[in-house]
Design an enzyme around this catalytic site. Structure first.
Site, PDB file in Angstrom:
ATOM      1  N   TYR A 145      38.444  49.322  45.862  1.00 30.34           N
ATOM      2  CA  TYR A 145      37.909  48.085  46.441  1.00 30.34           C
ATOM      3  C   TYR A 145      36.864  48.412  47.502  1.00 30.34           C
ATOM      4  CZ  TYR A 145      38.101  43.425  48.676  1.00 30.34           C
ATOM      5  OH  TYR A 145      37.806  42.191  49.203  1.00 30.34           O
ATOM      6  N   LYS A 149      33.007  47.849  46.885  1.00 32.80           N
ATOM      7  CA  LYS A 149      32.234  46.882  47.677  1.00 32.80           C
ATOM      8  C   LYS A 149      31.038  47.560  48.344  1.00 32.80           C
ATOM      9  CE  LYS A 149      34.482  42.925  47.280  1.00 32.80           C
ATOM     10  NZ  LYS A 149      33.875  41.666  46.838  1.00 32.80           N
ATOM     11  N   ARG A 186      49.268  39.107  50.132  1.00 34.08           N
ATOM     12  CA  ARG A 186      48.584  39.164  51.419  1.00 34.08           C
ATOM     13  C   ARG A 186      49.520  38.659  52.506  1.00 34.08           C
ATOM     14  NH1 ARG A 186      42.346  37.451  49.945  1.00 34.08           N
ATOM     15  NH2 ARG A 186      43.230  36.240  48.247  1.00 34.08           N
ATOM     16  N   VAL A 187      49.210  39.054  53.727  1.00 30.14           N
ATOM     17  CA  VAL A 187      50.175  38.830  54.795  1.00 30.14           C
ATOM     18  C   VAL A 187      50.429  37.347  55.063  1.00 30.14           C
ATOM     19  CG1 VAL A 187      48.506  39.016  56.729  1.00 30.14           C
ATOM     20  CG2 VAL A 187      50.886  39.678  57.046  1.00 30.14           C
ATOM     21  N   VAL A 188      49.389  36.524  55.047  1.00 31.62           N
ATOM     22  CA  VAL A 188      49.592  35.104  55.380  1.00 31.62           C
ATOM     23  C   VAL A 188      50.446  34.430  54.302  1.00 31.62           C
ATOM     24  CG1 VAL A 188      48.466  32.879  55.738  1.00 31.62           C
ATOM     25  CG2 VAL A 188      47.485  34.938  56.759  1.00 31.62           C
ATOM     26  N   PHE A 191      54.144  35.790  54.468  1.00 27.75           N
ATOM     27  CA  PHE A 191      54.935  35.303  55.605  1.00 27.75           C
ATOM     28  C   PHE A 191      55.305  33.830  55.427  1.00 27.75           C
ATOM     29  CE2 PHE A 191      53.474  38.513  59.152  1.00 27.75           C
ATOM     30  CZ  PHE A 191      54.000  39.545  58.407  1.00 27.75           C
ATOM     31  N   GLY A 207      54.230  46.704  62.786  1.00 26.34           N
ATOM     32  CA  GLY A 207      53.720  45.348  62.992  1.00 26.34           C
ATOM     33  C   GLY A 207      52.700  45.256  64.117  1.00 26.34           C
TER      34      GLY A 207
HETATM   35  P1  NAD Z   1      40.731  35.728  44.560  1.00 27.16           P
HETATM   36  O1  NAD Z   1      41.435  36.861  43.912  1.00 27.16           O
HETATM   37  O2  NAD Z   1      41.507  34.491  44.855  1.00 27.16           O
HETATM   38  O3  NAD Z   1      39.478  35.287  43.705  1.00 27.16           O
HETATM   39  C1  NAD Z   1      38.705  36.188  42.965  1.00 27.16           C
HETATM   40  C2  NAD Z   1      38.330  35.519  41.658  1.00 27.16           C
HETATM   41  O4  NAD Z   1      37.538  36.442  40.889  1.00 27.16           O
HETATM   42  C3  NAD Z   1      39.546  35.156  40.822  1.00 27.16           C
HETATM   43  O5  NAD Z   1      39.436  33.843  40.322  1.00 27.16           O
HETATM   44  C4  NAD Z   1      39.522  36.183  39.683  1.00 27.16           C
HETATM   45  O6  NAD Z   1      40.122  35.705  38.511  1.00 27.16           O
HETATM   46  C5  NAD Z   1      38.030  36.430  39.544  1.00 27.16           C
HETATM   47  N1  NAD Z   1      37.715  37.726  38.934  1.00 27.16           N
HETATM   48  C6  NAD Z   1      38.248  38.937  39.225  1.00 27.16           C
HETATM   49  N2  NAD Z   1      37.702  39.872  38.448  1.00 27.16           N
HETATM   50  C7  NAD Z   1      36.794  39.249  37.641  1.00 27.16           C
HETATM   51  C8  NAD Z   1      35.921  39.681  36.620  1.00 27.16           C
HETATM   52  N3  NAD Z   1      35.865  40.957  36.245  1.00 27.16           N
HETATM   53  N4  NAD Z   1      35.143  38.749  36.003  1.00 27.16           N
HETATM   54  C9  NAD Z   1      35.191  37.446  36.358  1.00 27.16           C
HETATM   55  N5  NAD Z   1      36.015  36.982  37.319  1.00 27.16           N
HETATM   56  C10 NAD Z   1      36.795  37.872  37.955  1.00 27.16           C
HETATM   57  O7  NAD Z   1      40.069  36.300  45.895  1.00 27.16           O
HETATM   58  P2  NAD Z   1      39.322  35.533  47.073  1.00 27.16           P
HETATM   59  O8  NAD Z   1      40.134  35.692  48.284  1.00 27.16           O
HETATM   60  O9  NAD Z   1      38.914  34.187  46.636  1.00 27.16           O
HETATM   61  O10 NAD Z   1      38.031  36.457  47.233  1.00 27.16           O
HETATM   62  C11 NAD Z   1      36.774  36.081  46.689  1.00 27.16           C
HETATM   63  C12 NAD Z   1      35.740  37.133  47.062  1.00 27.16           C
HETATM   64  O11 NAD Z   1      35.659  37.242  48.483  1.00 27.16           O
HETATM   65  C13 NAD Z   1      36.066  38.522  46.518  1.00 27.16           C
HETATM   66  O12 NAD Z   1      34.868  39.155  46.117  1.00 27.16           O
HETATM   67  C14 NAD Z   1      36.641  39.225  47.726  1.00 27.16           C
HETATM   68  O13 NAD Z   1      36.454  40.613  47.662  1.00 27.16           O
HETATM   69  C15 NAD Z   1      35.863  38.592  48.870  1.00 27.16           C
HETATM   70  N6  NAD Z   1      36.622  38.663  50.137  1.00 27.16           N
HETATM   71  C16 NAD Z   1      37.696  37.848  50.356  1.00 27.16           C
HETATM   72  C17 NAD Z   1      38.397  37.958  51.548  1.00 27.16           C
HETATM   73  C18 NAD Z   1      39.579  37.078  51.856  1.00 27.16           C
HETATM   74  O14 NAD Z   1      40.190  37.243  52.925  1.00 27.16           O
HETATM   75  N7  NAD Z   1      39.939  36.131  51.031  1.00 27.16           N
HETATM   76  C19 NAD Z   1      38.002  38.902  52.508  1.00 27.16           C
HETATM   77  C20 NAD Z   1      36.925  39.727  52.225  1.00 27.16           C
HETATM   78  C21 NAD Z   1      36.216  39.587  51.052  1.00 27.16           C
HETATM   79  N1  UDP Z   2      51.390  43.106  55.811  1.00 24.34           N
HETATM   80  C1  UDP Z   2      52.685  42.964  56.304  1.00 24.34           C
HETATM   81  N2  UDP Z   2      53.596  42.330  55.524  1.00 24.34           N
HETATM   82  C2  UDP Z   2      53.301  41.805  54.310  1.00 24.34           C
HETATM   83  C3  UDP Z   2      51.972  41.925  53.820  1.00 24.34           C
HETATM   84  C4  UDP Z   2      51.042  42.588  54.602  1.00 24.34           C
HETATM   85  O1  UDP Z   2      53.001  43.420  57.417  1.00 24.34           O
HETATM   86  O2  UDP Z   2      54.206  41.230  53.679  1.00 24.34           O
HETATM   87  C5  UDP Z   2      50.373  43.776  56.642  1.00 24.34           C
HETATM   88  C6  UDP Z   2      49.553  44.834  55.930  1.00 24.34           C
HETATM   89  O3  UDP Z   2      50.204  46.079  55.987  1.00 24.34           O
HETATM   90  C7  UDP Z   2      48.268  44.808  56.744  1.00 24.34           C
HETATM   91  C8  UDP Z   2      48.142  43.359  57.192  1.00 24.34           C
HETATM   92  O4  UDP Z   2      49.444  42.791  57.040  1.00 24.34           O
HETATM   93  O5  UDP Z   2      48.393  45.628  57.881  1.00 24.34           O
HETATM   94  C9  UDP Z   2      47.145  42.549  56.378  1.00 24.34           C
HETATM   95  O6  UDP Z   2      47.449  42.741  55.025  1.00 24.34           O
HETATM   96  P1  UDP Z   2      46.702  41.965  53.845  1.00 24.34           P
HETATM   97  O7  UDP Z   2      47.174  42.560  52.571  1.00 24.34           O
HETATM   98  O8  UDP Z   2      46.838  40.509  54.042  1.00 24.34           O
HETATM   99  O9  UDP Z   2      45.152  42.275  54.066  1.00 24.34           O
HETATM  100  P2  UDP Z   2      44.307  43.614  54.355  1.00 24.34           P
HETATM  101  O10 UDP Z   2      45.219  44.765  54.597  1.00 24.34           O
HETATM  102  O11 UDP Z   2      43.474  43.799  53.142  1.00 24.34           O
HETATM  103  O12 UDP Z   2      43.546  43.260  55.566  1.00 24.34           O
END
Ligand code: NAD
Ligand code: UDP
Length: 329
Positions: A145, A149, A186-188, A191, A207
């Site tokens: 990832y 990216k 994911r954490v949110v 939880f 934590g």
């Molecule tokens: P998500 O997993 O809910 O959405 C991603 C979408 O992309 C899904 O609908 C999935 O089916 C689709 N997808 C995955 N691989 C694909 C492929 N090969 N072809 C077509 N579709 C595909 O994730 P999200 O949280 O909505 O994230 C959206 C974008 O934002 C992502 O690029 C992610 O890396 C970026 N992003 C999100 C966060 C966040 O906190 N949510 C943070 C940083 C970056």
């Molecule tokens: N995390 C946690 N409990 C969970 C899921 C995640 O303590 O049930 C922690 C995880 O180890 C990380 C933080 O929460 O330190 C955020 O995790 P998340 O997967 O949401 O996002 P990212 O690590 O990609 O920021």
């Protein structure tokens, strides 16, 4: 003439919110997705609208479309999802960027790209400004990832320099809100789901690691501002600078849900960043944007959404995944 806007990953968490906002402001939205981490039901209400269409397509496969703007969001974002098939994650990042950039170049249009705070890895600079080059383990479990990216950003800037493509690169920090996949790990989502069910709240490590959580509406505001701006090549950090440890987050979720769940300490995953907080000086200056929704308020809205969904309609870890490429319909 109505603007035709392509949103890749449009059925996902951020994508579905973005599609809604674009449709609301009268654009004709083409939502492209392979439904790897999303459900078509999330965008079902939009399918009835004349200015919304869905294309089942995997962005690792070439595609050509006549559109006026592109938001490239396709990519699984949760660690459990992107590590499910790491090679595919890398391909989605690189080939997805290449195929959408090809369309942007051919159509001479703007392309917004959803990059991530993960390009900073486990940061040794805090908070992280866009000038920080990061501390990423290129061979670790998160590399598919993080490095995917980073490669996509490289491709964006090379198309910009070599072919004059008008790019908008956003580095998104942890975002949460309604329509998150409840089993994305994911954490949110973990939880809230655990607290509402009365299950143990899983704290990874001690934590004390921190994250900065942005409410989805604030983030989508920034996407639109960035795309509409005359100049916003980026990269631009988008996130809420409010920084919380995972223990603080757990206690807030317990308070807001009124849950009696216990905290359960679990091992920290490999390469888990110890701290993360966006420096949003550039976003403030370029877009006149900063988040407005405090964590407490955003969590209340998110908890209300989780209380209203039927969890049996969602299954871990990736309900629509068929183990390989899903061809376009
Ligand atoms: P998500 O997993 O809910 O959405 C991603 C979408 O992309 C899904 O609908 C999935 O089916 C689709 N997808 C995955 N691989 C694909 C492929 N090969 N072809 C077509 N579709 C595909 O994730 P999200 O949280 O909505 O994230 C959206 C974008 O934002 C992502 O690029 C992610 O890396 C970026 N992003 C999100 C966060 C966040 O906190 N949510 C943070 C940083 C970056
Ligand atoms: N995390 C946690 N409990 C969970 C899921 C995640 O303590 O049930 C922690 C995880 O180890 C990380 C933080 O929460 O330190 C955020 O995790 P998340 O997967 O949401 O996002 P990212 O690590 O990609 O920021």
């Amino acid at each position: 003439m109505t603007q035709r806007t392509l949103v890749t990953g449009g059925a996902g968490f951020l994508g579905s919110h973005l599609c809604q906002r674009l449709v609301d402001r009268g654009e004709h939205v083409i939502c492209l997705d392979n439904l790897f981490t999303s459900r078509k039901e999330t965008i079902e209400h939009l399918l009835e609208l004349p200015n919304f269409e869905f294309v089942l397509h995997d962005i690792t496969n070439p595609i050509e479309m006549e559109v006026d703007a592109i938001y490239n969001l396709a990519c699984p974002a949760a660690p459990g999802h992107y590590q499910h098939n790491p090679i595919k994650t890398m391909k989605t990042n690189f080939l997805g960027a290449m195929h959408t950039l090809g369309m942007a170049r051919a159509n001479k249009i703007k392309i917004f790209h959803a990059s991530t705070s993960e390009v900073y890895g486990d940061p040794s600079v805090h908070p992280q400004p866009e000038s920080y080059r990061g501390n990423v383990n290129p061979i670790g479990l998160r590399a598919c990832y993080d490095e995917g990216k980073r490669a996509a950003e490289t491709l964006m800037f090379d198309y910009h320099r070599s072919h004059g493509v008008d790019i908008r690169v956003a580095r998104i920090f942890n975002t949460y809100g309604p329509s998150m996949h409840p089993y994305d790990g994911r954490v949110v989502s973990n939880f809230i789901r655990q607290a509402l069910a009365g299950d143990d709240i899983t704290i990874f490590g001690d934590g004390q690691q921190s994250r900065s959580f942005c409410y989805v509406d604030d983030l989508i505001d920034a996407f639109l501002l960035m795309m509409d701006a005359d100049e916003a090549t980026g990269p631009i950090n988008l996130g809420n600078p409010g920084e919380f440890t995972m223990l603080e987050l757990a206690n807030l979720v317990l308070e807001l849900t009124g849950s009696n769940s216990e905290l359960l300490m679990k091992p920290l995953p490999a390469d888990d960043p110890t701290q993360r907080q966006p420096d949003i000086t550039r976003a403030k200056k370029t877009l006149d944007w900063e988040p407005t929704v405090p964590l407490r308020e955003g969590l209340q809205k998110t908890i209300a959404w989780f209380e209203g969904i039927d969890l049996s309609q969602w299954s871990p870890p990736t309900p629509n995944w068929e183990g390989g490429l899903i061809e376009s319909s």
